[in-house]
Design an enzyme around this catalytic site. Sequence first.
Site, PDB file in Angstrom:
ATOM      1  N   GLU A  93       0.814  -1.207   0.000  1.00 22.58           N
ATOM      2  CA  GLU A  93       0.000   0.000   0.000  1.00 22.58           C
ATOM      3  C   GLU A  93       0.848   1.259   0.000  1.00 22.58           C
ATOM      4  O   GLU A  93       1.973   1.272   0.501  1.00 22.58           O
ATOM      5  CB  GLU A  93      -0.874   0.035   1.264  1.00 22.58           C
ATOM      6  CG  GLU A  93      -1.955  -1.005   1.262  1.00 22.58           C
ATOM      7  CD  GLU A  93      -2.764  -1.011   2.551  1.00 22.58           C
ATOM      8  OE1 GLU A  93      -3.905  -1.484   2.506  1.00 22.58           O
ATOM      9  OE2 GLU A  93      -2.276  -0.561   3.594  1.00 22.58           O
ATOM     10  N   CYS A 106       3.153   8.628   0.953  1.00 27.88           N
ATOM     11  CA  CYS A 106       3.764   7.748   1.947  1.00 27.88           C
ATOM     12  C   CYS A 106       3.939   6.398   1.296  1.00 27.88           C
ATOM     13  O   CYS A 106       2.959   5.792   0.851  1.00 27.88           O
ATOM     14  CB  CYS A 106       2.833   7.661   3.145  1.00 27.88           C
ATOM     15  SG  CYS A 106       3.335   6.418   4.330  1.00 27.88           S
ATOM     16  N   CYS A 113       6.668  -6.606   7.452  1.00 25.09           N
ATOM     17  CA  CYS A 113       7.801  -6.014   8.180  1.00 25.09           C
ATOM     18  C   CYS A 113       8.293  -7.014   9.200  1.00 25.09           C
ATOM     19  O   CYS A 113       7.496  -7.680   9.849  1.00 25.09           O
ATOM     20  CB  CYS A 113       7.354  -4.731   8.882  1.00 25.09           C
ATOM     21  SG  CYS A 113       8.709  -3.877   9.735  1.00 25.09           S
ATOM     22  N   CYS A 117       6.690  -4.381  15.811  1.00 19.04           N
ATOM     23  CA  CYS A 117       6.357  -3.361  16.804  1.00 19.04           C
ATOM     24  C   CYS A 117       4.919  -3.594  17.275  1.00 19.04           C
ATOM     25  O   CYS A 117       4.038  -3.893  16.480  1.00 19.04           O
ATOM     26  CB  CYS A 117       6.495  -1.958  16.208  1.00 19.04           C
ATOM     27  SG  CYS A 117       8.172  -1.598  15.662  1.00 19.04           S
ATOM     28  N   CYS A 120       1.808  -1.579  15.809  1.00 14.58           N
ATOM     29  CA  CYS A 120       1.764  -1.373  14.365  1.00 14.58           C
ATOM     30  C   CYS A 120       1.052  -2.523  13.657  1.00 14.58           C
ATOM     31  O   CYS A 120       1.342  -3.694  13.888  1.00 14.58           O
ATOM     32  CB  CYS A 120       3.192  -1.241  13.827  1.00 14.58           C
ATOM     33  SG  CYS A 120       3.246  -1.031  12.037  1.00 14.58           S
ATOM     34  N   GLY A 161       6.940  -1.643   6.243  1.00 14.48           N
ATOM     35  CA  GLY A 161       8.333  -2.072   6.186  1.00 14.48           C
ATOM     36  C   GLY A 161       9.315  -1.106   6.822  1.00 14.48           C
ATOM     37  O   GLY A 161       8.977   0.018   7.183  1.00 14.48           O
ATOM     38  N   SER A 216      11.443   6.640  14.852  1.00 10.20           N
ATOM     39  CA  SER A 216      10.246   6.275  15.610  1.00 10.20           C
ATOM     40  C   SER A 216      10.704   5.938  17.021  1.00 10.20           C
ATOM     41  O   SER A 216      11.203   4.848  17.272  1.00 10.20           O
ATOM     42  CB  SER A 216       9.557   5.074  14.961  1.00 10.20           C
ATOM     43  OG  SER A 216       9.044   5.456  13.711  1.00 10.20           O
ATOM     44  N   CYS A 342      -0.326   6.654   7.615  1.00  6.88           N
ATOM     45  CA  CYS A 342       0.336   5.563   6.907  1.00  6.88           C
ATOM     46  C   CYS A 342       1.027   4.586   7.840  1.00  6.88           C
ATOM     47  O   CYS A 342       1.501   3.564   7.398  1.00  6.88           O
ATOM     48  CB  CYS A 342       1.276   6.089   5.824  1.00  6.88           C
ATOM     49  SG  CYS A 342       2.547   7.176   6.377  1.00  6.88           S
TER      50      CYS A 342
HETATM   51  N1  SAH Z   1       9.667   1.149   9.965  1.00 10.85           N
HETATM   52  C1  SAH Z   1       9.655   2.574   9.858  1.00 10.85           C
HETATM   53  C2  SAH Z   1       8.596   3.122   8.944  1.00 10.85           C
HETATM   54  C3  SAH Z   1       7.195   2.598   9.110  1.00 10.85           C
HETATM   55  S1  SAH Z   1       6.251   3.168  10.486  1.00 10.85           S
HETATM   56  C4  SAH Z   1       9.567   3.191  11.238  1.00 10.85           C
HETATM   57  O1  SAH Z   1       9.471   2.455  12.219  1.00 10.85           O
HETATM   58  O2  SAH Z   1       9.656   4.411  11.359  1.00 10.85           O
HETATM   59  C5  SAH Z   1       5.909   4.832  10.200  1.00 10.85           C
HETATM   60  C6  SAH Z   1       5.317   5.554  11.407  1.00 10.85           C
HETATM   61  O3  SAH Z   1       3.992   5.104  11.703  1.00 10.85           O
HETATM   62  C7  SAH Z   1       6.105   5.313  12.658  1.00 10.85           C
HETATM   63  O4  SAH Z   1       6.378   6.468  13.374  1.00 10.85           O
HETATM   64  C8  SAH Z   1       5.200   4.398  13.424  1.00 10.85           C
HETATM   65  O5  SAH Z   1       5.497   4.428  14.748  1.00 10.85           O
HETATM   66  C9  SAH Z   1       3.835   4.952  13.084  1.00 10.85           C
HETATM   67  N2  SAH Z   1       2.740   4.049  13.460  1.00 10.85           N
HETATM   68  C10 SAH Z   1       2.780   2.701  13.464  1.00 10.85           C
HETATM   69  N3  SAH Z   1       1.625   2.191  13.936  1.00 10.85           N
HETATM   70  C11 SAH Z   1       0.819   3.236  14.221  1.00 10.85           C
HETATM   71  C12 SAH Z   1      -0.498   3.346  14.752  1.00 10.85           C
HETATM   72  N4  SAH Z   1      -1.207   2.266  15.076  1.00 10.85           N
HETATM   73  N5  SAH Z   1      -1.019   4.590  14.931  1.00 10.85           N
HETATM   74  C13 SAH Z   1      -0.304   5.669  14.578  1.00 10.85           C
HETATM   75  N6  SAH Z   1       0.952   5.635  14.086  1.00 10.85           N
HETATM   76  C14 SAH Z   1       1.522   4.424  13.913  1.00 10.85           C
END
Ligand code: SAH
Length: 351
Positions: A93, A106, A113, A117, A120, A161, A216, A342
Amino acid sequence: MTKTDIKNFTLEKLLDYVVELGQPKYRAEQIFNWLYNHLSFDFNEMENLPKSLRMELSQKTNVQTLNIVRKLDSPLIGTTKFLFSTKDNNEIEAVIIPEGKRTTLCLSTQVGCPLNCKFCATGLMGFTRNLTVGEIVDQYLLTAREYGKNTITNIVFMGMGEPLLNYRATIEAIENFTNELTKGLSRNRITVSTAGIPDKIRALADSGLRVKIALSLHSPFNDVRNKLMPVNKKYSIEENIEALKYYARKTRTRITFEYLMLDGINDRDEDVQGLAHLTSQLPSKINLIPFNSIAHMNPGGFAASLSPSPIERISEFADKLRAKNITVMLRNTQGNDIAAACGQLAIQKKL
Ligand code: SAH
């Protein structure tokens, strides 16, 4: 014969390729211009190439790596989500996020991934594979074709990812996006977001690309961050901060810290103190992000216990940081923050 994906080439590699085909070098610039300036997906349109070369390219190479499966507009928050399929039937996506004068794309760098986390949605899918350079740039080229070349003003690597675990493809895609030949995007309109892979942060600093970087963070404390982001057990907060200091020095850019607001987990007074201590060590700003619940994906264990901080607590948290002279961005959105829009990408297979 398997075809070569022409979108996997940087301009430099395309030069080698046309020479291999017995063509003069300037053909590479012409082709690159068709791909990135005219957003062409058809060799027959490339009218300044000899017909024989157009035919040879059609036989030997693919000009399109992804197909658009579906477009999903979200009228309430103004974003549009694109679902793409790869040649091997994986789905990924990308999201278009209009905000005032800019429009941000984005995009994803992996199918799924590996980092898992806990907050996520992508983490719950597991990891399938890295995307190729072609698959990364086609997310841009296909959406740019829908919206017009100059509509997309910014790119953030915040989709599915971890870009720094697909480092080569990520930097080659950036090289193509920013190539001067096609008057591409400027480097300060591209942000790579990472969960924190210190040696790759340093490598990106040394690459000369000088894009913006976002970490992050989500907690200033290793014990809490270990629970939220298992990758922290491998690369601690301090190791990442050291790498980011190097990045800021080398590229003269300001680091962004992304910080999801999780009720009772990272929104306490001691988090304000810890965050201020960490972030004041380098030129930086903090983006506070409202947590979008992933409850609909039925996570188990610790993940199931996560809930968003109340909005009043988020603004108090921001005020306390600002009182310490820290730059804080806070969007009072129902999810139209970029990371929030995103960060929760995941393909939900239709049953
Ligand atoms: N792997 C990379 C890029 C993908 S995540 C990273 O970790 O930065 C991109 C952003 O989306 C990150 O800041 C992540 O913490 C945030 N994110 C992930 N899950 C989320 C959620 N449920 N609500 C809001 N932001 C989220």
